[in-house]
Design a protein around this motif. Structure first.
Motif, PDB file in Angstrom:
ATOM      1  N   ASP A 116       0.352  36.385   3.908  1.00 10.75           N
ATOM      2  CA  ASP A 116       0.557  36.264   5.348  1.00 10.75           C
ATOM      3  C   ASP A 116      -0.334  37.262   6.090  1.00 10.75           C
ATOM      4  O   ASP A 116      -1.003  36.919   7.072  1.00 10.75           O
ATOM      5  CB  ASP A 116       2.027  36.503   5.677  1.00 10.75           C
ATOM      6  N   LYS A 117      -0.370  38.493   5.607  1.00 12.60           N
ATOM      7  CA  LYS A 117      -1.187  39.532   6.244  1.00 12.60           C
ATOM      8  C   LYS A 117      -2.672  39.186   6.204  1.00 12.60           C
ATOM      9  O   LYS A 117      -3.419  39.473   7.134  1.00 12.60           O
ATOM     10  CB  LYS A 117      -0.963  40.877   5.550  1.00 12.60           C
TER      11      LYS A 117
ATOM     12  N   THR B 112       4.246  37.945   1.559  1.00 10.71           N
ATOM     13  CA  THR B 112       3.951  38.939   2.593  1.00 10.71           C
ATOM     14  C   THR B 112       2.461  39.277   2.642  1.00 10.71           C
ATOM     15  O   THR B 112       1.850  39.312   3.722  1.00 10.71           O
ATOM     16  CB  THR B 112       4.760  40.228   2.349  1.00 10.71           C
ATOM     17  N   GLN B 113       1.877  39.511   1.476  1.00 10.07           N
ATOM     18  CA  GLN B 113       0.470  39.895   1.414  1.00 10.07           C
ATOM     19  C   GLN B 113      -0.447  38.754   1.858  1.00 10.07           C
ATOM     20  O   GLN B 113      -1.435  38.971   2.557  1.00 10.07           O
ATOM     21  CB  GLN B 113       0.109  40.334  -0.009  1.00 10.07           C
TER      22      GLN B 113
ATOM     23  N   ARG C  15      16.316  37.431   1.821  1.00  9.64           N
ATOM     24  CA  ARG C  15      15.005  37.880   2.324  1.00  9.64           C
ATOM     25  C   ARG C  15      13.937  36.800   2.149  1.00  9.64           C
ATOM     26  O   ARG C  15      13.175  36.518   3.076  1.00  9.64           O
ATOM     27  CB  ARG C  15      14.570  39.165   1.612  1.00  9.64           C
TER      28      ARG C  15
ATOM     29  N   ARG D 222      12.514  34.076   5.071  1.00 11.50           N
ATOM     30  CA  ARG D 222      11.051  33.999   5.291  1.00 11.50           C
ATOM     31  C   ARG D 222      10.591  32.543   5.251  1.00 11.50           C
ATOM     32  O   ARG D 222       9.843  32.089   6.112  1.00 11.50           O
ATOM     33  CB  ARG D 222      10.344  34.796   4.205  1.00 11.50           C
TER      34      ARG D 222
END
Length: 314
Positions: free
Chosen positions: A265-266, A262-263, A289, A293
């Motif tokens: 990706d951001k 997630t990080q 989850r 993804r």
């Protein structure tokens, strides 16, 4: 960040080389002039040379002084020969003749600095020890026609990834999956080395090492945590090799792996994953989850690497 560390190490190494070259010259000169006869001759030639310059500036042309100066120079040269003194060693012998070990040439980064920087990027990113394989090392012909054709196609795909990095890659994750020994890790290594050669930060680690880092982060004091995971979060390219071999630790493996994806990706950074796990079986090990993804086509591009185990082919 890996790039900052690599730059600092390259800069420090050049400073050390420059200082060493200058110290060697100074030590050699000091040892030479410990010979009194040579030291006196050097003092005399310098005294006369200075006087000659002063006379010329005043518009005077003293033939006697010129001859004295020439004689003093000749005496000094003869004494150097007598005592086997190499006058060239009076000047520092820098490793790089272009920038004189400053790292700057014609107002830009010298090639010697860039070479050190790239070398440090690879070392800090784990490529030197764990992923030294490059595209130039690929030799598909030794595996027979059928396997050779497969490898050419797969490495062509990998080469395209490396060439398009970072601006022309639309996804944030690339998964290379297939059976053991089909060349997934070699392809990931080649991509990583090519990207590092372009001056980008790369981190190559096994999934086992990744989880070990997560555990260390999990049990460390809050004040130490940021430094521990800075590289894995900020490397422009992260390679996670052999996903699926890592231990599943409660409150660690799945939670931090999802956070990592997630990080990154951001931040817009690319993650390359190699694994033996089929995409449709990811949910058995990583729950919905993470599986969702990794199976999201807008986030992760998957490439099935087929073929025989190259380690078993003679």
């Amino acid at each position: 960040m890996i790039r900052d560390k690599a730059y600092f190490l390259a800069e420090s190494e050049l400073k050390r080389r420059k200082q060493d070259a200058e110290n060697q010259a100074e030590n050699y000169k000091e040892a030479a002039f410990s010979i009194k006869e040579l030291s006196d001759a050097d003092f005399e030639r310098r005294r006369l040379a200075f006087k000659l310059v002063r006379e010329k500036r005043a518009g005077r042309y003293d033939i006697k002084l010129i001859k004295q100066s020439e004689a003093a120079e000749k005496k000094f040269e003869n004494l150097c020969k007598k005592y086997n003194i190499d006058l060239k060693k009076f000047e520092p012998r820098y490793n790089c003749e272009k920038c004189l070990d400053t790292g700057i040439y014609s107002g830009e980064m010298c090639e010697c600095f860039r070479e050190l920087y790239i070398e440090n990027l690879k070392s800090l990113g784990g490529l030197t020890d764990k992923a030294a394989f490059k595209f130039s090392d690929n030799n598909p012909e030794k595996f027979g026609d059928e396997e050779a054709e497969r490898l050419k196609l797969y490495f062509s795909f990998a080469k395209t990834v490396a060439e398009k990095f970072p601006d022309d890659i639309k996804v944030r994750c690339i998964m290379l999956y297939g059976n053991t020994g089909t060349g997934k890790s070699a392809m990931a290594s080649a991509i990583a080395n090519e990207v590092a050669e372009k001056g980008h930060s790369v981190l190559f680690m096994s999934a086992f090492e990744m989880v070990s880092l997560f555990l260390k982060y999990h049990i460390s004091p809050v004040s130490e945590r940021e430094e521990l995971i800075d590289d894995i979060l900020t490397a422009e390219l992260l390679v996670i090799d052999d996903l699926g071999i890592e231990p599943k630790l409660n409150n660690v493996t799945l939670e931090y792996f999802l956070l990592l994806l997630t990080q990154r990706d951001k931040k817009g950074y690319l993650t390359v994953i190699t694994t033996n796990i089929e995409p449709d079986k990811l949910h058995f090990r990583y729950q919905e989850r993470i599986a969702s993804r990794l199976n999201d086509r807008s986030f992760c591009s998957k490439k099935h690497i087929e073929g025989k185990d190259k380690r078993l082919i003679n």
